[in-house]
Design a protein around this motif. Structure first.
Motif, PDB file in Angstrom:
ATOM      1  N   LEU A   1       0.855  -1.186   0.000  1.00 60.02           N
ATOM      2  CA  LEU A   1       0.000   0.000   0.000  1.00 60.02           C
ATOM      3  C   LEU A   1       0.892   1.237   0.000  1.00 60.02           C
ATOM      4  O   LEU A   1       1.892   1.288   0.740  1.00 60.02           O
ATOM      5  CB  LEU A   1      -0.930   0.018   1.215  1.00 60.02           C
ATOM      6  N   ILE A   2       0.550   2.221  -0.823  1.00 62.30           N
ATOM      7  CA  ILE A   2       1.361   3.422  -1.001  1.00 62.30           C
ATOM      8  C   ILE A   2       0.758   4.564  -0.192  1.00 62.30           C
ATOM      9  O   ILE A   2      -0.463   4.770  -0.196  1.00 62.30           O
ATOM     10  CB  ILE A   2       1.442   3.816  -2.489  1.00 62.30           C
ATOM     11  N   LEU A   3       1.611   5.332   0.503  1.00 66.40           N
ATOM     12  CA  LEU A   3       1.137   6.463   1.303  1.00 66.40           C
ATOM     13  C   LEU A   3       0.643   7.573   0.396  1.00 66.40           C
ATOM     14  O   LEU A   3       1.337   8.003  -0.532  1.00 66.40           O
ATOM     15  CB  LEU A   3       2.268   6.981   2.194  1.00 66.40           C
ATOM     16  N   LYS A   4      -0.582   8.063   0.663  1.00 64.64           N
ATOM     17  CA  LYS A   4      -1.177   9.159  -0.104  1.00 64.64           C
ATOM     18  C   LYS A   4      -1.707  10.199   0.876  1.00 64.64           C
ATOM     19  O   LYS A   4      -2.889  10.216   1.202  1.00 64.64           O
ATOM     20  CB  LYS A   4      -2.340   8.643  -0.958  1.00 64.64           C
ATOM     21  N   GLY A   5      -0.828  11.062   1.386  1.00 69.08           N
ATOM     22  CA  GLY A   5      -1.277  12.085   2.330  1.00 69.08           C
ATOM     23  C   GLY A   5      -1.607  11.474   3.681  1.00 69.08           C
ATOM     24  O   GLY A   5      -0.722  10.971   4.381  1.00 69.08           O
ATOM     25  N   ASN A   6      -2.888  11.483   4.040  1.00 70.43           N
ATOM     26  CA  ASN A   6      -3.295  10.957   5.348  1.00 70.43           C
ATOM     27  C   ASN A   6      -3.953   9.578   5.241  1.00 70.43           C
ATOM     28  O   ASN A   6      -4.731   9.190   6.093  1.00 70.43           O
ATOM     29  CB  ASN A   6      -4.238  11.939   6.055  1.00 70.43           C
ATOM     30  N   TYR A   7      -3.625   8.828   4.184  1.00 69.91           N
ATOM     31  CA  TYR A   7      -4.108   7.451   4.064  1.00 69.91           C
ATOM     32  C   TYR A   7      -3.184   6.668   3.130  1.00 69.91           C
ATOM     33  O   TYR A   7      -2.345   7.247   2.423  1.00 69.91           O
ATOM     34  CB  TYR A   7      -5.552   7.411   3.556  1.00 69.91           C
ATOM     35  N   TYR A   8      -3.334   5.361   3.155  1.00 70.74           N
ATOM     36  CA  TYR A   8      -2.598   4.463   2.265  1.00 70.74           C
ATOM     37  C   TYR A   8      -3.560   3.964   1.173  1.00 70.74           C
ATOM     38  O   TYR A   8      -4.766   3.847   1.400  1.00 70.74           O
ATOM     39  CB  TYR A   8      -2.038   3.263   3.027  1.00 70.74           C
ATOM     40  N   GLN A   9      -2.996   3.648  -0.001  1.00 64.60           N
ATOM     41  CA  GLN A   9      -3.850   3.217  -1.109  1.00 64.60           C
ATOM     42  C   GLN A   9      -3.148   2.153  -1.934  1.00 64.60           C
ATOM     43  O   GLN A   9      -1.923   2.156  -2.077  1.00 64.60           O
ATOM     44  CB  GLN A   9      -4.200   4.413  -2.003  1.00 64.60           C
ATOM     45  N   VAL A  10      -3.944   1.225  -2.486  1.00 64.47           N
ATOM     46  CA  VAL A  10      -3.419   0.219  -3.400  1.00 64.47           C
ATOM     47  C   VAL A  10      -4.381   0.103  -4.583  1.00 64.47           C
ATOM     48  O   VAL A  10      -5.598   0.199  -4.424  1.00 64.47           O
ATOM     49  CB  VAL A  10      -3.245  -1.144  -2.691  1.00 64.47           C
ATOM     50  N   ASP A  11      -3.816  -0.068  -5.768  1.00 60.95           N
ATOM     51  CA  ASP A  11      -4.598  -0.251  -6.993  1.00 60.95           C
ATOM     52  C   ASP A  11      -4.600  -1.741  -7.341  1.00 60.95           C
ATOM     53  O   ASP A  11      -3.561  -2.323  -7.650  1.00 60.95           O
ATOM     54  CB  ASP A  11      -3.983   0.570  -8.134  1.00 60.95           C
ATOM     55  N   LEU A  12      -5.796  -2.334  -7.280  1.00 57.06           N
ATOM     56  CA  LEU A  12      -5.939  -3.767  -7.549  1.00 57.06           C
ATOM     57  C   LEU A  12      -6.591  -4.030  -8.905  1.00 57.06           C
ATOM     58  O   LEU A  12      -7.166  -5.097  -9.125  1.00 57.06           O
ATOM     59  CB  LEU A  12      -6.771  -4.422  -6.435  1.00 57.06           C
ATOM     60  N   SER A  13      -6.499  -3.057  -9.815  1.00 57.27           N
ATOM     61  CA  SER A  13      -7.170  -3.178 -11.112  1.00 57.27           C
ATOM     62  C   SER A  13      -6.611  -4.310 -11.960  1.00 57.27           C
ATOM     63  O   SER A  13      -7.254  -4.739 -12.926  1.00 57.27           O
ATOM     64  CB  SER A  13      -7.057  -1.849 -11.880  1.00 57.27           C
ATOM     65  N   SER A  14      -5.416  -4.788 -11.623  1.00 58.32           N
ATOM     66  CA  SER A  14      -4.814  -5.877 -12.406  1.00 58.32           C
ATOM     67  C   SER A  14      -5.437  -7.235 -12.094  1.00 58.32           C
ATOM     68  O   SER A  14      -5.192  -8.208 -12.812  1.00 58.32           O
ATOM     69  CB  SER A  14      -3.305  -5.936 -12.139  1.00 58.32           C
ATOM     70  N   LEU A  15      -6.239  -7.316 -11.036  1.00 54.37           N
ATOM     71  CA  LEU A  15      -6.859  -8.588 -10.685  1.00 54.37           C
ATOM     72  C   LEU A  15      -7.941  -8.966 -11.690  1.00 54.37           C
ATOM     73  O   LEU A  15      -8.649  -8.086 -12.198  1.00 54.37           O
ATOM     74  CB  LEU A  15      -7.458  -8.520  -9.279  1.00 54.37           C
ATOM     75  N   PRO A  16      -8.118 -10.247 -11.967  1.00 53.03           N
ATOM     76  CA  PRO A  16      -9.166 -10.666 -12.909  1.00 53.03           C
ATOM     77  C   PRO A  16     -10.544 -10.614 -12.251  1.00 53.03           C
ATOM     78  O   PRO A  16     -10.671 -10.466 -11.027  1.00 53.03           O
ATOM     79  CB  PRO A  16      -8.773 -12.111 -13.230  1.00 53.03           C
ATOM     80  N   ALA A  17     -11.572 -10.744 -13.055  1.00 54.40           N
ATOM     81  CA  ALA A  17     -12.936 -10.781 -12.521  1.00 54.40           C
ATOM     82  C   ALA A  17     -13.125 -12.058 -11.708  1.00 54.40           C
ATOM     83  O   ALA A  17     -12.935 -13.164 -12.204  1.00 54.40           O
ATOM     84  CB  ALA A  17     -13.939 -10.730 -13.666  1.00 54.40           C
TER      85      ALA A  17
END
Length: 678
Positions: free
Chosen positions: A553-569
Motif C-alpha cells: 500500500l502506497i502512502l497518499k497524504g493521510n491514508y494508504y492506497q493500493v490499486d488492484l485493477s490488475s486482478l481478474p474478474a
C-alpha cells in the motif's frame, strides 16, 4: 526613447565634460597627455554615474520563426486490440512520426488516451475506458491560442464522459480523423445498459431496467432475454427486433431473500450468424441489507442547505433523510440513528434533552440564525463567543485528521460559509476536519470538527450555505459524487458507535469490471494517531482459482492506497497487514466480469467523419494515411509564423556599466598615485 530622456543624456554629457575639464585642464593649467587621459577617465566616470540617475530604457528586438503544432492523439484503449487494429494504429503513428517533411514543417506532439490524455510513453492498447470528450477539452486548454491541427487515430468508440461530438465542436483546430476499423454493419444484439441500484432490502423487491439494442438489416428477429443467479433462471422474456424497431427497454423487479452480495447475469440468446456474443451478457450485483440508516434533519425554517444535505446523504441508498421540525422529531425520535440539528433555537430544548438522555449521535450546523445564548446555556461540549457580528469563513483541510479518510476536494476553491464572528471553545478533546480561513489569513480555528466521548459521537459545522459547496464541487469535478462521498463518510462515522480500530479500511464490496479497483487504509499507533511511517501490505486470495497475490500500500497524504485493477474478474478475500506490529484486518470484494471495450463490432466512422468535416479537417481510413500526410503538407493554413520579441531593459540593470565606472575610477586613482598627484 523619449526626447526628454535624450535631453537629459546630452545635459549629463555636458556636465561630465565640464567637470572633467575643470579638474584636469583649468585647475592644472597644463594640457599634457597624462592630464588629457585623466580628464577622459573622469568624464567617463561622471557621465556613467549621471546616466544611472537618468536611467534610460534600452530596447532590443529578437526575431524568430515559430512552426505550427501538429498534435497526434492515438487511442490506447482495449477496443483497438479487440477490433484487430493494433498493427494499423502503430503503422499510422510511425509513418507520421518518421516523415521528415512533417517534422520540418511542424512541432509534433504525440499523446495517447484512454480514460486520461497523457504524453505518449508506451502503447499497450489495454486501457479499460475511452474518454474522447476529455481529449478535446484538455487539448483545447493547451493549444487554444496556437495553430495546431490535430490528428485523431481512433475507432471513435467512447465508453465514458460526455458525447465528444460537442467537445469537438468547441475545439478551434482542424481535426483529421484516422479511422481504425471498417464500416461494415454486422447483425448483432446486445445489452446496451443495465440500470440497477447498488443496494436492496431483505424480503423486498428491487427494480432492474435493461436497455436492449439490435443492429442489422433484418425485418424481424426473435431472441430471448433472461436473468439468472447461479444456475437458476429468475426471469425470462421473449423479445423481438426489426430494422426499424431496433431497441427495447425492459423493466422488472427481482425478489431478495438473503442478506449479502447477490450476483446476477443478464443474457440475450445469440441470433444466427452473430459475430460478437460477448456483448450479449452482463453481470450485475446487488448488496442485500436488512435495514436502512434513518437520519433526522431538524430545522425551524426553510433553507437551501436542507435540500443539499438531503441529496448528499441519500446519494447512498442505505440512508434515508426526513426533514422535521423539533416537535415532529420528538414524536418519532426512536426511528432515527442520527440527528442533524440545523441552526437550533430555543425550540430545540426538548431535542437536546432527548439527545442527552438517549446518547444519540448528532451533527450540529450553525449559522447567523443560531441562538448561541441558548446553546451556551446548555451543558454541551463547547461554547461560542457571543456577539452580533457575522463573518465569512473559507475552509482549509486539516491533513492530519484521522477519524476517517478525507480527500481534498479543492476546499480552497469553495465559497465561504457565513457564520457568527468569534471562536468556539471545546471542553473535551476534538479533531478538526476543516480550519477557518478569513480573507487571505489562514488560521487553526475550527470550522468543522468531530468529538468522540463516552461512546457517543458528534460533529459541529460553524457556518451556513453548505449548498454552495456542493454546487462548487460539481463545477470542479463535473459531478456531485466527491462532495456527496465527503458528507456520506461524515454521516457514516456519526451513525456508528463502533470502537476505532487501529487499521481502518475503505473499499467497495462490488466493482464493475471496467472501473479501477482502489482500496484505501489508515493505520493508527497505540494512541490512535495516524502513523505515516508504517508499512502496509494486502494479500488477496481468489475464491475460485485459490491464487494468492500480495501488493504494497502506497502512502497518499493521510491514508494508504493500493490499486488492484490488475486482478481478474472473480470473488476475493483479502487481508491488510502491518509489518511492524503484525496487526491485520480482513474483508472481501467481488470484481464483475465485464469489459466495456469489447462491446463494439466496428468503428464509429460516421461520428469521426462528422467531427472532421465540422472542424474544416478531413477523415481517412488507416490504409489511406499517405493521403493524410500529403493533404496536411499542402494545406496553406499551416505556415511558419515570424514573431518578434521586444525587450525593454532599464540601463540600471546593465551590469557592464557598473563595471565601467569601477574600472575608470580605479584606473584614475592608480595613475594619479603612480605619478605623485595624490
Amino acid at each position: 526613447m523619449s526626447s526628454e530622456t535624450l535631453l537629459y543624456i546630452i545635459l549629463s554629457g555636458i556636465i561630465a565634460l565640464l567637470l572633467a575639464l575643470f579638474q584636469y585642464l583649468y585647475k592644472a593649467k597644463s594640457k599634457s597627455r597624462l592630464n588629457m587621459f585623466l580628464a577622459f577617465l573622469r568624464f567617463v566616470s561622471i557621465f556613467s554615474i549621471l546616466l544611472l540617475f537618468v536611467n534610460p530604457k534600452l530596447e532590443s528586438h529578437t526575431i524568430y520563426t515559430e512552426k505550427p503544432n501538429l498534435n497526434i492523439a492515438i487511442d490506447n484503449s482495449g477496443s483497438i486490440t479487440y477490433l484487430n487494429q493494433k498493427e494499423n494504429a502503430l503503422s499510422v503513428l510511425n509513418s507520421l512520426k518518421s516523415n521528415n517533411q512533417l517534422t520540418d514543417k511542424f512541432n509534433i506532439n504525440v499523446y495517447s488516451f484512454g480514460n486520461q490524455l497523457n504524453p505518449i510513453d508506451s502503447l499497450g492498447f489495454n486501457e479499460q475506458q475511452t474518454n474522447l470528450d476529455k481529449v478535446f477539452g484538455e487539448l483545447n486548454q493547451v493549444y487554444k491560442q496556437t495553430v495546431s491541427p490535430t490528428i485523431l487515430i481512433s475507432d471513435g468508440n467512447q465508453t465514458i464522459g460526455s458525447d465528444y461530438y460537442f467537445a469537438a465542436s468547441k475545439y478551434k483546430q482542424p481535426i483529421y480523423s484516422v479511422i481504425l476499423g471498417d464500416s461494415t454493419v454486422y447483425a448483432d444484439v446486445k445489452i446496451q445498459q443495465l440500470n440497477v441500484n447498488k443496494y436492496a432490502y431483505l424480503k423486498n423487491k428491487f427494480p432492474v431496467e435493461a436497455i436492449l439494442v439490435y443492429q442489422g438489416e433484418e425485418e424481424s428477429i426473435q431472441t430471448e432475454f433472461n436473468i439468472s443467479i447461479g444456475n437458476t433462471v429468475v426471469y425470462k422474456e421473449n423479445v423481438s427486433f426489426s430494422k426499424d424497431n431496433n431497441s427495447r427497454i425492459i423493466n422488472l423487479y427481482l425478489p431478495t431473500n438473503q442478506v449479502g452480495i447477490r450476483t446476477y447475469k443478464a443474457s440475450l440468446v445469440p441470433i444466427e450468424n452473430e459475430k460478437n456474443t460477448i456483448n450479449n451478457s452482463k453481470e450485475f450485483a446487488v448488496e442485500v441489507i436488512d435495514q436502512k440508516t434513518n437520519v433526522a434533519l431538524i430545522s425551524d425554517y426553510i433553507h437551501p442547505d436542507l435540500g443539499a444535505l438531503k441529496k448528499s446523504i441519500e446519494a447512498n441508498e442505505q440512508r434515508q433523510v426526513s426533514i422535521l421540525n423539533p416537535v415532529e422529531y420528538l414524536s418519532k425520535s426512536n426511528d432515527f440513528q442520527l440527528v442533524i440539528l440545523y441552526q437550533p433555537t430555543n425550540n430545540f430544548k426538548g431535542v437536546f434533552d432527548y439527545i442527552k438522555t438517549s446518547g444519540a449521535n448528532s451533527l450540529l450546523i450553525t449559522g447567523v440564525n443560531t441562538n448561541w445564548n441558548f446553546l451556551n446555556s446548555l451543558d454541551l461540549n463547547y461554547t461560542h463567543d457571543l456577539n452580533n457580528q457575522t463573518e465569512y469563513y473559507q475552509p482549509i483541510l486539516n491533513t492530519g485528521f484521522s477519524d476517517f479518510i478525507v480527500e481534498n476536494l479543492e476546499f480552497e476553491s469553495f465559497p465561504p460559509l457565513k457564520s457568527n464572528f468569534g471562536d468556539i471553545k471545546f471542553k473535551v478533546p476534538f479533531n478538526s476536519i476543516l480550519y477557518k480561513k478569513v480573507g487571505s489569513l489562514s488560521t487553526e480555528n475550527t470550522l468543522l470538527a468531530t468529538i468522540d466521548k463516552d461512546n457517543r459521537r458528534e460533529a459541529i459545522l460553524l457556518g451556513e450555505n453548505i449548498w454552495q459547496w456542493r454546487a462548487q464541487s460539481y463545477l470542479n469535478a463535473k459531478s456531485f459524487n466527491q462532495f456527496d462521498n465527503f458528507i456520506g463518510k461524515l454521516v457514516q462515522y456519526l451513525a456508528s458507535n463502533k470502537q476505532k480500530s487501529r487499521i481502518s479500511l475503505e473499499y467497495e464490496t462490488v466493482y464493475e469490471g471496467n472501473t479501477n479497483v482502489f482500496l484505501k487504509a489508515q493505520y493508527f499507533n497505540k494512541n490512535y494517531e495516524f502513523d505515516s511511517n508504517e508499512t502496509l501490505s494486502i494479500t488477496t486470495i481468489d475464491r475460485v482459482s485459490k491464487e494468492s497475490n500480495t501488493f504494497p500500500l502506497i502512502l497518499k497524504g493521510n491514508y494508504y492506497q493500493v490499486d488492484l485493477s490488475s486482478l481478474p474478474a472473480s470473488e476475493f478475500d483479502f487481508l491488510v497487514k502491518s509489518i511492524s506490529e503484525n496487526l491485520s484486518k480482513s474483508g472481501s470484494f467481488k470484481i464483475l466480469d465485464y469489459n466495456i471495450e469489447q462491446q463494439f463490432l466496428n468503428a464509429d466512422y460516421k461520428k469521426l467523419q462528422q467531427i472532421a468535416v465540422n472542424s474544416n479537417g478531413n477523415s481517412f481510413f488507416a490504409a489511406n494515411s499517405n493521403e493524410l500526410i500529403n493533404e496536411i503538407l499542402e494545406d496553406k493554413r499551416y505556415k511558419p509564423i515570424q514573431k518578434s520579441i521586444k525587450n525593454i531593459v532599464p540601463l540600471i540593470d546593465w551590469k557592464y556599466l557598473l563595471a565601467l565606472i569601477v574600472l575608470c575610477l580605479s584606473a584614475e586613482w592608480f595613475i594619479r598615485k603612480y605619478n605623485g598627484l595624490i
